[in-house]
Motif scaffolding. Structure first.
Motif, PDB file in Angstrom:
ATOM      1  N   VAL A   1       0.877  -1.176   0.000  1.00  0.00           N
ATOM      2  CA  VAL A   1       0.000   0.000   0.000  1.00  0.00           C
ATOM      3  C   VAL A   1       0.912   1.222   0.000  1.00  0.00           C
ATOM      4  CG1 VAL A   1      -1.840   1.217   1.203  1.00  0.00           C
ATOM      5  CG2 VAL A   1      -1.752  -1.282   1.266  1.00  0.00           C
ATOM      6  N   LYS A   2       0.925   1.967  -1.100  1.00  0.00           N
ATOM      7  CA  LYS A   2       1.855   3.079  -1.278  1.00  0.00           C
ATOM      8  C   LYS A   2       1.072   4.376  -1.442  1.00  0.00           C
ATOM      9  CE  LYS A   2       5.459   0.266  -3.436  1.00  0.00           C
ATOM     10  NZ  LYS A   2       6.317   0.119  -4.622  1.00  0.00           N
ATOM     11  N   PRO A   3       1.297   5.319  -0.509  1.00  0.00           N
ATOM     12  CA  PRO A   3       1.988   5.164   0.783  1.00  0.00           C
ATOM     13  C   PRO A   3       1.121   4.410   1.780  1.00  0.00           C
ATOM     14  CG  PRO A   3       1.086   7.357   0.613  1.00  0.00           C
ATOM     15  CD  PRO A   3       0.810   6.701  -0.715  1.00  0.00           C
ATOM     16  N   ALA A   4       1.708   4.067   2.932  1.00  0.00           N
ATOM     17  CA  ALA A   4       0.958   3.334   3.948  1.00  0.00           C
ATOM     18  C   ALA A   4      -0.245   4.157   4.399  1.00  0.00           C
ATOM     19  CB  ALA A   4       1.862   3.001   5.138  1.00  0.00           C
ATOM     20  N   ALA A   5      -1.361   3.468   4.616  1.00  0.00           N
ATOM     21  CA  ALA A   5      -2.624   4.136   4.948  1.00  0.00           C
ATOM     22  C   ALA A   5      -2.906   4.030   6.437  1.00  0.00           C
ATOM     23  CB  ALA A   5      -3.772   3.513   4.154  1.00  0.00           C
ATOM     24  N   ILE A   6      -3.302   5.151   7.043  1.00  0.00           N
ATOM     25  CA  ILE A   6      -3.728   5.176   8.447  1.00  0.00           C
ATOM     26  C   ILE A   6      -5.249   5.045   8.455  1.00  0.00           C
ATOM     27  CG2 ILE A   6      -3.832   6.550  10.544  1.00  0.00           C
ATOM     28  CD1 ILE A   6      -1.200   7.812   9.747  1.00  0.00           C
TER      29      ILE A   6
ATOM     30  N   ASP B   1       0.787  -3.677  -6.193  1.00  0.00           N
ATOM     31  CA  ASP B   1       0.721  -2.412  -5.456  1.00  0.00           C
ATOM     32  C   ASP B   1      -0.698  -1.871  -5.486  1.00  0.00           C
ATOM     33  OD1 ASP B   1       3.457  -2.560  -5.053  1.00  0.00           O
ATOM     34  OD2 ASP B   1       3.917  -1.339  -6.811  1.00  0.00           O
ATOM     35  N   LEU B   2      -1.028  -1.161  -4.427  1.00  0.00           N
ATOM     36  CA  LEU B   2      -2.293  -0.429  -4.337  1.00  0.00           C
ATOM     37  C   LEU B   2      -1.966   1.044  -4.213  1.00  0.00           C
ATOM     38  CD1 LEU B   2      -5.418  -0.466  -3.997  1.00  0.00           C
ATOM     39  CD2 LEU B   2      -5.031  -0.621  -1.543  1.00  0.00           C
ATOM     40  N   ASP B   3      -2.408   1.840  -5.183  1.00  0.00           N
ATOM     41  CA  ASP B   3      -2.102   3.270  -5.213  1.00  0.00           C
ATOM     42  C   ASP B   3      -3.041   4.004  -4.263  1.00  0.00           C
ATOM     43  OD1 ASP B   3      -1.318   5.805  -5.766  1.00  0.00           O
ATOM     44  OD2 ASP B   3      -1.852   5.784  -7.891  1.00  0.00           O
TER      45      ASP B   3
ATOM     46  N   GLY C   1     -11.341  12.335   7.842  1.00  0.00           N
ATOM     47  CA  GLY C   1     -10.984  12.889   9.139  1.00  0.00           C
ATOM     48  C   GLY C   1     -11.227  11.926  10.279  1.00  0.00           C
ATOM     49  N   ARG C   2     -12.026  10.890  10.049  1.00  0.00           N
ATOM     50  CA  ARG C   2     -12.270   9.853  11.053  1.00  0.00           C
ATOM     51  C   ARG C   2     -11.444   8.600  10.797  1.00  0.00           C
ATOM     52  NH1 ARG C   2     -17.638  11.864   9.999  1.00  0.00           N
ATOM     53  NH2 ARG C   2     -18.483  12.944  11.831  1.00  0.00           N
ATOM     54  N   ALA C   3     -10.527   8.659   9.839  1.00  0.00           N
ATOM     55  CA  ALA C   3      -9.703   7.499   9.470  1.00  0.00           C
ATOM     56  C   ALA C   3     -10.577   6.329   9.048  1.00  0.00           C
ATOM     57  CB  ALA C   3      -8.777   7.100  10.621  1.00  0.00           C
ATOM     58  N   ASN C   4     -11.663   6.646   8.324  1.00  0.00           N
ATOM     59  CA  ASN C   4     -12.631   5.629   7.933  1.00  0.00           C
ATOM     60  C   ASN C   4     -12.841   5.599   6.431  1.00  0.00           C
ATOM     61  OD1 ASN C   4     -14.440   3.556   8.692  1.00  0.00           O
ATOM     62  ND2 ASN C   4     -16.180   4.941   8.583  1.00  0.00           N
ATOM     63  N   ALA C   5     -11.883   6.111   5.660  1.00  0.00           N
ATOM     64  CA  ALA C   5     -12.045   6.188   4.209  1.00  0.00           C
ATOM     65  C   ALA C   5     -10.689   6.035   3.529  1.00  0.00           C
ATOM     66  CB  ALA C   5     -12.698   7.509   3.793  1.00  0.00           C
ATOM     67  N   LEU C   6     -10.742   5.625   2.265  1.00  0.00           N
ATOM     68  CA  LEU C   6      -9.542   5.466   1.449  1.00  0.00           C
ATOM     69  C   LEU C   6      -9.878   5.832   0.017  1.00  0.00           C
ATOM     70  CD1 LEU C   6      -6.537   4.364   1.466  1.00  0.00           C
ATOM     71  CD2 LEU C   6      -7.500   2.276   0.533  1.00  0.00           C
ATOM     72  N   ASP C   7      -8.994   6.598  -0.623  1.00  0.00           N
ATOM     73  CA  ASP C   7      -9.127   6.937  -2.035  1.00  0.00           C
ATOM     74  C   ASP C   7      -8.138   6.085  -2.827  1.00  0.00           C
ATOM     75  OD1 ASP C   7     -11.051   8.784  -1.465  1.00  0.00           O
ATOM     76  OD2 ASP C   7      -9.718  10.516  -1.546  1.00  0.00           O
ATOM     77  N   VAL C   8      -8.662   5.315  -3.772  1.00  0.00           N
ATOM     78  CA  VAL C   8      -7.856   4.423  -4.604  1.00  0.00           C
ATOM     79  C   VAL C   8      -7.799   5.007  -6.008  1.00  0.00           C
ATOM     80  CG1 VAL C   8      -7.555   2.083  -5.472  1.00  0.00           C
ATOM     81  CG2 VAL C   8      -8.564   2.454  -3.227  1.00  0.00           C
ATOM     82  N   ARG C   9      -6.585   5.124  -6.528  1.00  0.00           N
ATOM     83  CA  ARG C   9      -6.426   5.689  -7.866  1.00  0.00           C
ATOM     84  C   ARG C   9      -6.126   4.625  -8.907  1.00  0.00           C
ATOM     85  NH1 ARG C   9      -2.931  10.974  -8.145  1.00  0.00           N
ATOM     86  NH2 ARG C   9      -1.459   9.593  -7.075  1.00  0.00           N
ATOM     87  N   ALA C  10      -5.329   3.631  -8.557  1.00  0.00           N
ATOM     88  CA  ALA C  10      -4.937   2.623  -9.547  1.00  0.00           C
ATOM     89  C   ALA C  10      -4.504   1.355  -8.838  1.00  0.00           C
ATOM     90  CB  ALA C  10      -3.814   3.144 -10.440  1.00  0.00           C
TER      91      ALA C  10
END
Length: 368
Positions: free
Chosen positions: A160-165, A195-197, A219-228
């Protein structure tokens, strides 16, 4: 009366003697009244003789140590409450200073790991726990992890690039999605996902980065945006690229909407035209949002000229000209050909009044 008079006389004599002693500085024991009242000169004290007191000899180093006497049952029962009170007093003294302020506070014990944390082992993900975040405006969260990699069933890792919080629940859902849905999809393409972008994970901000908007799930660390998604063979699959096969993008769409409560992509708003937003927002009645339009690819070359009219098309119809237009068109023609015979003029007017038959003209091929 006689006694009273004698007393007054005696007091007067004593007062006169004291006054005379002050004036003459004569000691009282030298006055004639010294013997009467028993006033004697002070005795001199003898000289003080100091004697040396012998001290005990020091204890030899090789002397055995004396064992303390063991208390009896009654004495131990009496001393137990005293020792407990002493220990309590010592702890209280450590915790407070003379001013009453705490100096040594007991460190709070960390809460036990959650069920999600126990299930997210190193066999399925590299996701170490991080301390809770409590920011301004409700930002942050509890039970957070830093998702660094996802371990596939064949022991390969998806970085996971970069690492996700993320919160542990969001990280667990993402790991399950990659392992169960995306990895087999990449296998059908003849490769494996590597890899996960990560376009964005935790960020204390409002929705769509608008000032004053409601707090985003980021802001609640409950979401992720995936590009590729990147494959091991070097191929990169952009989820919003029109040139990626439509079947592949639709498969990713259906799998994401089945696992996450919010999926936003192209067509939802112009903020999500270049990435896919995923989150686990809780709503009433388990309401879910899935807004992602899978656009068709654009044509390679835009047409410059209209297409040719097909041969089987019906003939074009022309509207008849009004009478006023016919008379105006006949007058100039008559003026120009005034020298022509009358029969030729009439023939020309008739020819112009008749509508022209519809004719089809084929476009000549310019290349020929």
């Amino acid at each position: 009366m006689v006694t009273v008079a004698a007393g007054l006389l005696l007091l007067g004599l004593l007062s006169d003697q004291a006054l005379a002693a002050k004036t003459s500085r004569q000691p009282a024991w030298q006055s004639p009244w010294g013997d009467l009242f028993g006033i004697h000169p002070p005795r001199q004290r003898g000289k003080v003789h100091r004697a040396a007191v012998p001290l005990p000899r020091p204890r030899p180093t090789d002397a055995p140590t004396a064992e303390p006497a063991k208390p009896t049952a009654d004495e131990s029962s009496k001393e137990a409450p005293k020792e407990a009170a002493k220990e309590t007093a010592k702890e209280t003294a450590k915790e407070t200073t003379k001013e009453g302020k705490p100096t040594e506070q007991a460190a709070p014990q960390p809460p036990p790991p959650s069920a999600c944390r126990l299930a997210l082992t190193e066999a399925i993900a590299i996701a170490p726990s991080i301390p809770d975040i409590r920011g301004a405006g409700g930002c942050g969260g509890e039970d957070l992890v830093r998702l660094e990699a996802i371990v596939l069933p064949d022991k390969r890792q998806v970085s996971v690039k970069p690492a996700a919080i993320l919160r542990c629940a969001m990280a667990s859902a993402l790991v399950d999605w990659i392992r169960t849905d995306i990895a087999p999809l990449a296998g059908r393409l003849g490769s494996t996902i590597s890899d996960l972008d990560n376009f964005d994970s935790f960020e204390c901000r409002g929705r769509n980065r608008i000032v004053g908007a409601r707090l985003s799930e980021h802001g609640r660390a409950n979401a992720l945006d995936v590009r590729a998604l990147k494959l091991a063979n070097g191929r990169s699959i952009s989820l919003t690229d029109r040139n990626v096969p439509r079947e592949l993008r639709e498969a990713v769409l259906h799998s994401a909407c089945a696992r996450f409560s919010t999926v936003l992509g192209p067509g939802s708003d112009w903020y999500h035209e270049d990435h896919i937003h995923l989150d686990l927002m809780e709503r009433r009645n388990n309401y879910r949002i899935c807004q992602w339009n899978v656009w068709d690819p654009l044509p390679q070359t835009a047409p410059l000229m209209p297409a040719e009219r097909p041969e089987e098309a019906p003939p074009r119809e022309f509207a008849a000209k009004p009478e006023a237009a016919k008379s105006d068109a006949a007058k100039p023609a008559a003026g120009k050909s005034s020298a022509a015979p009358a029969d030729e003029k009439s023939d020309a007017v008739e020819v112009e009044s008749k509508p022209k038959p519809a004719t089809k003209k084929r476009r000549q091929n310019r290349r020929s």
